[in-house]
Design a protein around this motif. Sequence first.
Motif, PDB file in Angstrom:
ATOM      1  N   GLU A 161       0.843  -1.201   0.000  1.00 48.50           N
ATOM      2  CA  GLU A 161       0.000   0.000   0.000  1.00 48.50           C
ATOM      3  C   GLU A 161       0.873   1.244   0.000  1.00 48.50           C
ATOM      4  N   ASP A 162       1.891   1.181   0.821  1.00 46.28           N
ATOM      5  CA  ASP A 162       2.799   2.327   0.900  1.00 46.28           C
ATOM      6  C   ASP A 162       3.381   2.639  -0.462  1.00 46.28           C
TER       7      ASP A 162
ATOM      8  N   ARG B 209       0.885   4.150  -2.599  1.00 45.63           N
ATOM      9  CA  ARG B 209       0.613   5.533  -2.244  1.00 45.63           C
ATOM     10  C   ARG B 209       1.730   6.435  -2.753  1.00 45.63           C
TER      11      ARG B 209
ATOM     12  N   GLU C 260       1.382   6.938  -6.283  1.00 45.01           N
ATOM     13  CA  GLU C 260       0.295   7.869  -6.571  1.00 45.01           C
ATOM     14  C   GLU C 260       0.755   9.300  -6.374  1.00 45.01           C
TER      15      GLU C 260
END
Lengths: 401, 787
Positions: free
Chosen positions: B165-166, B169, B172
């Motif tokens: 997820e990191d 992110r 992103e």
Amino acid sequence: MLGFLAARQAGVDDPLRLRRAESTRRVLGLQLNPDRDVDRIHGNGINTIDIDSIEGRYMLSGGADGVIVVYDLENFSGKPQYTCKAVCTVGRSSRHVHKFSVETVQWYPYDTGMFVSSSFDKTMKVWDTETLKPAEVFEFEGNVYSHHLSPIARKHSLIAVGTKNPKIQLCDLKSGSRIHVLQGHRAEVLSVRWSPRYEHILATASADSKVKVWDVRRASGSLLTLDRHNGDKSKASSEAVNTAHNGRVNGLCFTGDGLYLLTTGTDDRMRLWNSATGENTLVNYGKVCNESRKRLQFTVSRGCSPEFVFVPCGSSVAVYALHTGELVTMLRGHYNNVDCCEFHPDYQELYSGGKDCNILAWVPVLRASDVEEESNSTNTGAVGQSSVNPAFQDAWSSDED
Amino acid sequence: MELSQRDRLSELVEQLTTSGQPQLNQDKMKEIKKICKASNDCIEHMYHSVLSRLNEEHAEVRLSAFQIASELFSRSHHFRTLLVDNLQEFLELTVETDSEQPLPPPKEVARKLRSLAIQTIQSWQTSYGGAYKKLALGYHFLKQVKKVDFQDAEARTVAERRRAEDRQRRMEMIYKERVEAALKDMEESYPDIEATLTEMECCMRLLLPEFELTGIQTTNSSSPNSQPANECSSVDEQPCCSKDVRDDKRGGKLEEKEGREKKKSDGEEKRETEDKGTIEGEERNTGEEEKEREKKDRSEEAEGEDEKRRDGNEHEKKKAKKVEDREEEEEEEKGSSAEEEEEEEEEGDEDLFIRNSGLISHSYSLDLNLSPGLHVKETEDNEAVVSTVIDLHKLIKSKHLPAVQGWIQVFTKSGAEQQLLRRALDLKRSLEAALQKHEELHIDYKTRVRKVMKAHSDGEDDDDDDFDEVPEKEGYEPHIPEHLRAEYGLDPTPSTSTAPVTKKPPAKRLAAPPPPPSSSFSRRLKRRAEEEQDPTCAAATLRLLKHNFPLPAEPSSSAGPSSSQSSSEQKATDAPVVPFGLDLYYWGQEQPNAGKIVKLASQHQFWAHTVVEEEVENEELLAESRSRYISFPGRFTPVGHHCRAPLGNGSLCQRQDRHKCPFHGRIIPRDEDGRPLSQEDRLREEQEERRKREEQPDWRDAELMRDIEAATGEDLGSDRVGKKGKGKGKKKYPNLSDLKQSANTSRSRLERKVFNKSAMRRVAQVMSKCDKRKHEKFSNQFNYALN
């Protein structure tokens, strides 16, 4: 067993003897029982549990997330299968919930209408069980590691509180104020315990590796400081004088009769002290794994003829014979460190809570199962097999022949 | 349990776990099960051996052990109780529940083991979870505390998921930043691009005003322009239409439509008249022939003409006209109307075709030279526009289009808003359309480019232009443009260029120049001589260079009789150029005081007599002053041969040493396989080979390497070397993947070098020596001595 019964009938033996023998047998048969479950309420590690001493029916548990749960341990269904229901919960949604990890919970010794909890949010709360609202909140300067109400006190209603502050606070439930301070430790006080024998005697364990015994009526100082070398100066280096452990002392427990005091420290040792003289009895329990930086709650059996100590040891609970130091068994069932365990004196059951969010009930395995096994082995036919849980059957396929 | 069974089980477990295979050997597994079925003791033994194998620090061993365990778990209740009792450790060893005890390498196998273990435990839970409390507890522990997602095929832990997820992110964030940057960029350059596009559009319109009217932008637009002419000609099927079309083309597409139409109509009219003429002529001709046959009194001229006509079609029209003329002359008396009637009567069958189609022959080949598409020729009028178009084209192609493409890439990658993407796409489309339009215009740049060049040279020729751009000069310039020679203080004929050299007189090097033909020239020469004295001037440098590197062609131009010229030329090229010396100075003369030394009796200048000056003849000196040393280094000839000694990889040594290869010794003739040609060389080489094989290089001494390995803990391969003699490099478990081998990365190798014990010691020694030196140097100064 039969002999005990006969002797009891004949009046040869003290009735206590039979009781002791039976409870000892039961303690030795403690096992993780699939029939007994405890509701999984906590979403985090369980730091402390307490069983009320009046009925022995309700159990308190405090979690690392600040949640306090009250369980009903009594099984009225008549079936062996029983899950201890959570009667009520001080959940995260509650307005009064502890903000941080609950370190100690304790029933009021005379009534289950009240209990006390202390937490790392620097407060100690006195709860009304009916409304689940705090009747009184004591606030402190530091994290509260431990508190204790005297189980036998009739002349006072003091709560001893060990906090990050080396001074031990005494809070009076009658007035709702902190009335007294005991000075003497040099580091945070990790555990406090009232003696079950003398209502004014208090033992405290601190991170400065000392254990002190106090008489709360005496303001000047402690009665005793336990010394692992029993005052033998030649063995102790100068700074190790009057220390109970070579490390933080984080566990403290009186035996049921209050004659002995047990301490555990981060030096992976457990020591048994004569609580009257402060003498180290030098019982060797071997290595008792202990890495906790907080209080370690362990317990001693009651009503057995050789008493047993139940002490968390890593992810299992070690059972030692109290006076011989012999490791009786290791109760392995938790999947993470065990923080607390509590003995139910009436049923000889053990409840343990750990960082894996489980409260496990260790229930004596009844003799009847032995009989069943024997019967199984005697009649080897398909009938006997079918009575057993199919999961317990072997499933050798025929092609291995 | 019998001992044999126990041994057999241990053996089987060992074999299975060290196989390194992802799947168990079914036969062996069957045998294990067969033995285990016999008694619980066997199962206990199996359990312990499996657990000990699980404790091995090798994922393949663990995987195999786990597979054995799961096989037995589904079979034996006893095994289940044993395993469930110790489920904590089992989970630690297979599912990696303890983060401080990660699964051992190799990584892929460990991952496989983990996912397999998680799946298996889930299946165990579904089938045995109710019966074995601890199994259920373990399952819940995995599910709730370790947050193992049992549905997740990847079987990732929380940490892994969080890491993913990191990463996402972060990506992103990066994308967002990029999108913002691109957006900003776009906002900034959008007006620019718009302006460019409009400009381009305008230029196009200027170049080809009807561009928009006639067609959209494809090649279709061009066909209507050229089609009418083509069509009408083809419809007419006139033989000479190609000529007309060519005329048309020559008229050029650039001309306005009306003009073309007018021309076309002109052409058509012309064509019609011509056609009429030809047809008439031809008809006359045929008619004439018939008449000839009938009358047989045709004139010779007419026959010849006919023959000619048959030969070549090209002169048809002329001929026809001529014939027509002739006919007219002939049949003047008959009258035009009568003539036509006569012809009609005389028409034969074959004439019908001619009459109908107007064609004489059936096989006409039409050559239409049509170039597809538009062509814009650059003329003086549109030069500015075209140059603008070129600039714009370049701008779009090199700047705008890549930028827009970059934005689109960023937007698509980061999934930006549709609007942005659409906008960028629109931009790109319009840019591409502009480019395509430009392509279709087929602008003829060549003329322009040439023109520009011409303009440049014109500018150079311009004398009044004082501030010409001059390329930077540094030092000696071997080629100086002719028109710049005056600037450099040189005579107009360049000495370096090849052609004028031969003509050039050699007098330049001599001190006295030939008499000047004119005063201005003499002045210039004088100035040049002056400049040559000036060392800062380029002329001086050039002179120096000329001295140093005399051109071979130069002496050839010495003015001499033409008969001897060739021989002298030959000599001059052969003769070496030597530095000037005393011997040359006194060439052909007696040197006045050669070899004489003034001998001073005393070295002191006051105590000795000043008058006494003895001159001593020195033979050596005399000889020295008369002789000249010429060092002869020889000529460098590149080495043409290779060493060609056979190398380890089968190829031949490609070193080109003259006499001796540093690796293979003296270079000897070898055949194409690298074997020496001569027998003794071959023998010698074989001997060397044998000797080399016998002695290991000392750095591969097994003993030493083992010592180093013990010190560093790295595998240098001492056992390999040591065992080479014995001929078998036996590993304990050859099937397992070697964990140490995977550690053989560049980093580890470097580490081995850098953190080598001896290297560390050496560094430490040097450092301490530095320290010590400092101490010795400053030991008597208290403030240095202390630190």
